[in-house]
Design an enzyme around this catalytic site. Structure first.
Site, mmCIF file in Angstrom:
data_model
loop_
_atom_site.group_PDB
_atom_site.id
_atom_site.type_symbol
_atom_site.label_atom_id
_atom_site.label_comp_id
_atom_site.label_asym_id
_atom_site.label_seq_id
_atom_site.Cartn_x
_atom_site.Cartn_y
_atom_site.Cartn_z
ATOM 1 N N LEU A 31 0.813 -1.230 0.000
ATOM 2 C CA LEU A 31 0.000 0.000 0.000
ATOM 3 C C LEU A 31 0.840 1.271 0.000
ATOM 4 C CD1 LEU A 31 -2.654 -1.237 2.584
ATOM 5 C CD2 LEU A 31 -2.739 -1.355 0.077
ATOM 6 N N HIS A 35 -3.624 4.351 -2.240
ATOM 7 C CA HIS A 35 -4.614 3.535 -1.536
ATOM 8 C C HIS A 35 -5.185 4.312 -0.344
ATOM 9 C CE1 HIS A 35 -1.802 0.397 -3.288
ATOM 10 N NE2 HIS A 35 -2.961 -0.013 -3.775
ATOM 11 N N ASP A 148 -6.287 3.933 -12.446
ATOM 12 C CA ASP A 148 -6.742 2.849 -13.323
ATOM 13 C C ASP A 148 -8.106 3.255 -13.864
ATOM 14 O OD1 ASP A 148 -4.573 0.806 -12.679
ATOM 15 O OD2 ASP A 148 -5.287 1.365 -10.700
ATOM 16 N N GLN A 151 -10.409 0.764 -15.553
ATOM 17 C CA GLN A 151 -10.964 -0.156 -14.560
ATOM 18 C C GLN A 151 -12.144 0.505 -13.854
ATOM 19 O OE1 GLN A 151 -8.707 -2.803 -11.698
ATOM 20 N NE2 GLN A 151 -8.973 -1.028 -10.388
ATOM 21 N N SER A 183 2.369 3.802 -7.522
ATOM 22 C CA SER A 183 1.952 2.454 -7.901
ATOM 23 C C SER A 183 2.812 1.460 -7.146
ATOM 24 C CB SER A 183 2.160 2.266 -9.408
ATOM 25 O OG SER A 183 2.090 0.896 -9.739
HETATM 26 P P1 AMP Z 1 -4.130 -1.984 -6.631
HETATM 27 O O1 AMP Z 1 -3.669 -2.343 -5.260
HETATM 28 O O2 AMP Z 1 -3.045 -1.541 -7.549
HETATM 29 O O3 AMP Z 1 -5.049 -3.012 -7.227
HETATM 30 O O4 AMP Z 1 -5.031 -0.685 -6.454
HETATM 31 C C1 AMP Z 1 -6.133 -0.669 -5.568
HETATM 32 C C2 AMP Z 1 -6.893 0.603 -5.795
HETATM 33 O O5 AMP Z 1 -6.042 1.718 -5.555
HETATM 34 C C3 AMP Z 1 -7.422 0.741 -7.234
HETATM 35 O O6 AMP Z 1 -8.706 1.320 -7.200
HETATM 36 C C4 AMP Z 1 -6.408 1.680 -7.848
HETATM 37 O O7 AMP Z 1 -6.925 2.430 -8.933
HETATM 38 C C5 AMP Z 1 -6.089 2.593 -6.678
HETATM 39 N N1 AMP Z 1 -4.812 3.268 -6.867
HETATM 40 C C6 AMP Z 1 -3.618 2.711 -7.198
HETATM 41 N N2 AMP Z 1 -2.670 3.658 -7.353
HETATM 42 C C7 AMP Z 1 -3.289 4.847 -7.125
HETATM 43 C C8 AMP Z 1 -2.860 6.211 -7.152
HETATM 44 N N3 AMP Z 1 -1.599 6.544 -7.438
HETATM 45 N N4 AMP Z 1 -3.768 7.182 -6.866
HETATM 46 C C9 AMP Z 1 -5.048 6.845 -6.573
HETATM 47 N N5 AMP Z 1 -5.513 5.587 -6.532
HETATM 48 C C10 AMP Z 1 -4.656 4.604 -6.809
#
Ligand code: AMP
Length: 274
Positions: A31, A35, A148, A151, A183
């Protein structure tokens, strides 16, 4: 903060809460502030926030990407506790998918372009796991990052059809000072590539500053070439923000989308350009 691993435990915990609105933030762990921003939004809007940590194999189209996906459960739990999350659900694959009820959904053109074109079956995998989570958790609100963006649109479409009572809330992309979208995959970049990765946001902002509806194809090409100067791009495309089509009315909302590789790490980003 309650931490549960089994569906049975989750059901028990859910039966005990008499809260009126549940906020749900699905994650794959490792995280960061991206997140956390979704968790903060959930805490503001609801009175019980559930976070899932689950690296969903069904959404990975590349085996080595799945194997290399970073894990840091202990640190994640510390972070979630600090954020005031009420419940964390970290299931294992067998338990989660045991009683999966498959659904048939056509995502129209939404999963045929951008990430859908490059990663066949990716969004089907995302929908499969969310179908299980939405069924189990039945939240009032679920939070997804614009990082995303495709998504987010697909989940909104899916929820409208199958879970109209769940509101899908987008959260803005959180960035490093350099502009790089946060990310979990950034942790796999070398120092050198991390430095180069700043270029992605620069190209996106260049696109925004130079956006002219009638010259968008040339601009896409220029931006793709700019990405090629420091990385191996897969696509740079300008598309409508609501249906991801690439033709039509210039007065609608447009976004620029990029996917590129740096030292074997695949990075995606997008911004609104008008
Ligand atoms: P993940 O753990 O990569 O599957 O992401 C979980 C959630 O966090 C998803 O809804 C992603 O779009 C969001 N997320 C990931 N990176 C970011 C970011 N830099 N800014 C905002 N939301 C994010």
């Amino acid at each position: 903060m309650q931490i549960v691993n089994e569906i049975q435990e989750l059901n028990k915990a859910l039966a005990l809460i008499s809260k009126s609105s549940i906020g749900f933030v699905p994650t794959m762990g490792f995280l960061h502030q991206g997140h956390c921003s979704l968790i903060k939004a959930s805490k503001k809007k609801t009175n019980f926030t559930i976070v899932t940590i689950f690296i969903n194999p069904t959404q990975f189209t590349n085996k080595s990407d799945l194997e290399d996906y970073p894990v840091s459960l202990e640190q994640d739990l510390i972070m979630l506790n600090k954020e005031g999350v009420d419940l964390v659900f970290c299931p294992n694959f067998q338990n989660l998918f045991l009683n999966e009820k498959m659904i048939d959904i056509s995502l129209e053109q939404l999963d045929k372009v951008l990430e859908g074109k490059e990663r066949k079956g990716h969004f089907e995998g995302v929908i499969r796991v969310l179908n299980i989570f939405f069924n189990l958790i039945n939240p009032s609100f679920a939070f997804f990052g614009e990082k995303d963006y495709q998504q987010y649109l697909i989940v909104k479409y899916f929820a409208n059809h199958f879970y109209p009572e769940i509101k899908i809330i987008p959260g803005p992309t959180q960035r490093e000072l350099s502009g790089l979208a946060m990310s979990s995959r950034n942790s796999r970049l070398s120092i050198n590539d991390f430095e180069k990765s700043k270029g992605i946001f620069k190209v996106l902002t260049f696109c925004k500053s130079n956006f002219e509806f009638n010259k968008r194809k040339e601009l896409e090409k220029t931006c793709f070439d700019m990405l090629s100067n420091f990385s191996i791009p897969e696509y740079f495309e300008i598309r409508h923000a609501d249906d991801l089509l690439n033709n039509g009315n210039q007065n609608r909302k447009w976004r620029a989308f990029a996917a590129t590789r740096l030292g074997g790490v695949r990075l995606i980003d997008n911004i609104a350009i008008n």
